[in-house]
Design a protein around this motif. Structure first.
Motif, PDB file in Angstrom:
ATOM      1  N   ALA A 217     -71.465 -23.572 -30.614  1.00  0.00           N
ATOM      2  CA  ALA A 217     -72.666 -22.905 -31.149  1.00  0.00           C
ATOM      3  C   ALA A 217     -72.326 -21.689 -32.006  1.00  0.00           C
ATOM      4  N   PRO A 234     -73.474 -21.165 -37.684  1.00  0.00           N
ATOM      5  CA  PRO A 234     -74.417 -22.243 -38.013  1.00  0.00           C
ATOM      6  C   PRO A 234     -75.814 -21.700 -38.286  1.00  0.00           C
ATOM      7  N   THR A 242     -74.959 -32.146 -27.975  1.00  0.00           N
ATOM      8  CA  THR A 242     -73.849 -31.780 -28.861  1.00  0.00           C
ATOM      9  C   THR A 242     -72.731 -32.828 -28.859  1.00  0.00           C
ATOM     10  N   GLY A 246     -68.366 -32.386 -33.165  1.00  0.00           N
ATOM     11  CA  GLY A 246     -67.078 -32.175 -33.822  1.00  0.00           C
ATOM     12  C   GLY A 246     -66.747 -33.294 -34.803  1.00  0.00           C
ATOM     13  N   PHE A 249     -68.867 -32.831 -37.823  1.00  0.00           N
ATOM     14  CA  PHE A 249     -68.301 -31.713 -38.571  1.00  0.00           C
ATOM     15  C   PHE A 249     -67.178 -32.196 -39.482  1.00  0.00           C
ATOM     16  N   ALA A 274     -73.157 -30.474 -38.868  1.00  0.00           N
ATOM     17  CA  ALA A 274     -72.912 -30.587 -37.424  1.00  0.00           C
ATOM     18  C   ALA A 274     -74.069 -29.990 -36.638  1.00  0.00           C
ATOM     19  N   THR A 278     -76.710 -32.064 -33.796  1.00  0.00           N
ATOM     20  CA  THR A 278     -76.990 -31.732 -32.397  1.00  0.00           C
ATOM     21  C   THR A 278     -78.479 -31.859 -32.065  1.00  0.00           C
TER      22      THR A 278
HETATM   23  P1  ADP Z   1     -66.304 -30.630 -30.189  1.00  0.00           P
HETATM   24  O1  ADP Z   1     -67.596 -31.380 -30.256  1.00  0.00           O
HETATM   25  O2  ADP Z   1     -65.158 -31.343 -30.804  1.00  0.00           O
HETATM   26  O3  ADP Z   1     -65.985 -30.029 -28.843  1.00  0.00           O
HETATM   27  P2  ADP Z   1     -67.465 -28.104 -31.066  1.00  0.00           P
HETATM   28  O4  ADP Z   1     -68.175 -28.033 -29.759  1.00  0.00           O
HETATM   29  O5  ADP Z   1     -66.689 -26.916 -31.496  1.00  0.00           O
HETATM   30  O6  ADP Z   1     -66.489 -29.357 -31.149  1.00  0.00           O
HETATM   31  O7  ADP Z   1     -68.563 -28.446 -32.164  1.00  0.00           O
HETATM   32  C1  ADP Z   1     -68.205 -28.795 -33.479  1.00  0.00           C
HETATM   33  C2  ADP Z   1     -69.117 -28.118 -34.482  1.00  0.00           C
HETATM   34  O8  ADP Z   1     -70.455 -28.535 -34.243  1.00  0.00           O
HETATM   35  C3  ADP Z   1     -69.135 -26.604 -34.394  1.00  0.00           C
HETATM   36  O9  ADP Z   1     -68.124 -26.037 -35.204  1.00  0.00           O
HETATM   37  C4  ADP Z   1     -70.529 -26.274 -34.908  1.00  0.00           C
HETATM   38  O10 ADP Z   1     -70.511 -26.223 -36.334  1.00  0.00           O
HETATM   39  C5  ADP Z   1     -71.360 -27.473 -34.465  1.00  0.00           C
HETATM   40  N1  ADP Z   1     -72.080 -27.197 -33.212  1.00  0.00           N
HETATM   41  C6  ADP Z   1     -71.699 -27.529 -31.958  1.00  0.00           C
HETATM   42  N2  ADP Z   1     -72.603 -27.110 -31.038  1.00  0.00           N
HETATM   43  C7  ADP Z   1     -73.593 -26.495 -31.739  1.00  0.00           C
HETATM   44  C8  ADP Z   1     -74.825 -25.854 -31.396  1.00  0.00           C
HETATM   45  N3  ADP Z   1     -75.226 -25.740 -30.122  1.00  0.00           N
HETATM   46  N4  ADP Z   1     -75.582 -25.348 -32.400  1.00  0.00           N
HETATM   47  C9  ADP Z   1     -75.193 -25.446 -33.693  1.00  0.00           C
HETATM   48  N5  ADP Z   1     -74.048 -26.028 -34.085  1.00  0.00           N
HETATM   49  C10 ADP Z   1     -73.257 -26.553 -33.130  1.00  0.00           C
END
Ligand code: ADP
Length: 299
Positions: A217, A234, A242, A246, A249, A274, A278
């Motif tokens: 987030a 974001p 979520t 990733g 992204f 990304a 979500t």
């Molecule tokens: P993974 O899904 O591989 O664990 P992350 O949790 O870091 O990776 O999420 C990847 C990307 O998705 C983040 O860099 C962000 O841009 C976006 N993202 C994830 N969760 C949220 C959220 N709750 N709100 C907004 N963007 C989110």
């Protein structure tokens, strides 16, 4: 153009009241099939955003699950000519009990045909000629290395699931895209939960041209090898699931780089895409098209 070399899985999502403990049996309420696999998820995201010029290279079994994975990618606008059928091996799968209420899950992955992806499968024109090649680690490391060697364009690697990586591979990677947990594992450092400045320091120690650390987030941290790190937050969204954020992204990052965006510009788009992903269920629900990302960024 963007070519993704990686996994295709069928996700089996099972709703349970409570996750089972060791040796325990619980009865699931219902099971839903969904297209998955890190590679295919990235390809679907890039395909949805670009509409054209996105190709997938990987392996499925000669079974109905394989057919469903190919069909789902085609529906997202992805060229699947490089997805090979593997006789006698099932399509990869991930069985995922999801607990009611908490949304917590467990994941059991069976690689199946993904484990059969060979260096010869990836030394193909779609990889050699792509502007951007997206790689992850759900297929054999030899295939990942062969794809990085064959590529003439920008190589983007998601180091997931995390494992030690040979230096020759890291040297060929233009953009490494770990989440916080994967970065800490790769750097061999202590537990996650560090400041952006500390994460940038860890990323610089890897010796990759550029690293983009995804921070859930909080957005993403761009760390060029020789330059200041930049945190991209974001836009506000109401996140409901979520899963696969990733992968969306990285797919979006690849699409933007292939269009000619510089890294900070591509990360800005990827963070927006990304965030939108979500707002829908599962790994592929909520994948935005280019108009939706533009609308969010111009608000
Ligand atoms: P993974 O899904 O591989 O664990 P992350 O949790 O870091 O990776 O999420 C990847 C990307 O998705 C983040 O860099 C962000 O841009 C976006 N993202 C994830 N969760 C949220 C959220 N709750 N709100 C907004 N963007 C989110």
């Amino acid at each position: 153009s963007v070519t993704v070399v990686g996994s295709l899985n069928e996700d089996v999502l099972v709703a349970v009241e409570r996750l089972p403990g060791r040796g325990e049996t619980v009865v699931g309420r219902d099971a839903a099939l969904a297209p998955g696999g890190k590679g295919a998820n990235q390809a679907a995201a890039a395909g949805r955003l670009s509409g054209t010029g996105v190709a997938m290279v990987g392996r499925v079994g000669e079974d109905p699950a394989g057919g469903r994975q190919v069909a789902a990618l085609r529906e997202a606008g992805v060229d699947t000519a490089g997805v090979l059928a593997t006789p006698g091996t099932p399509t990869g799968s991930a069985t995922i009990p999801v607990e009611d209420g908490s949304g917590e899950n467990l994941i059991v992955v069976v690689p199946g045909a993904n484990a059969a992806l060979a260096p010869a499968d990836v030394d193909v024109p779609a990889v050699r000629g792509a502007d951007v090649v997206l790689l992850q680690l759900e297929v054999p490391l030899e295939a990942v290395r062969a794809a990085a060697d064959a590529a003439s364009g920008t190589v983007v690697l998601t180091p997931a699931p995390p494992r030690p990586l040979p230096e020759e591979l890291l040297r060929r990677v233009d953009v490494l895209v770990p989440n916080e947990h994967e970065l800490v594992q790769l750097a061999g450092a202590g537990p996650a939960g560090r400041t952006p400045a500390e994460l940038a320091e860890l990323a610089r120690g890897l010796g990759v041209a550029a690293t983009v650390v995804t921070l859930g987030a909080r957005g993403a941290l761009v760390v060029p090898a020789g330059g200041p790190a930049l945190l991209q937050a974001p836009p506000p969204v109401r996140a409901v699931d979520t899963t696969g954020a990733g992968d969306c992204f990285t797919g979006a990052l690849g699409a933007a780089l292939a269009r000619g965006d510089d890294l900070p510009g591509a990360v800005r788009e990827a963070v927006a895409a990304a965030a939108l992903s979500t707002t829908g269920p599962g790994a592929r629900g909520g994948l935005p098209d280019a108009a939706a990302v533009r609308a969010l960024l111009s608000r």
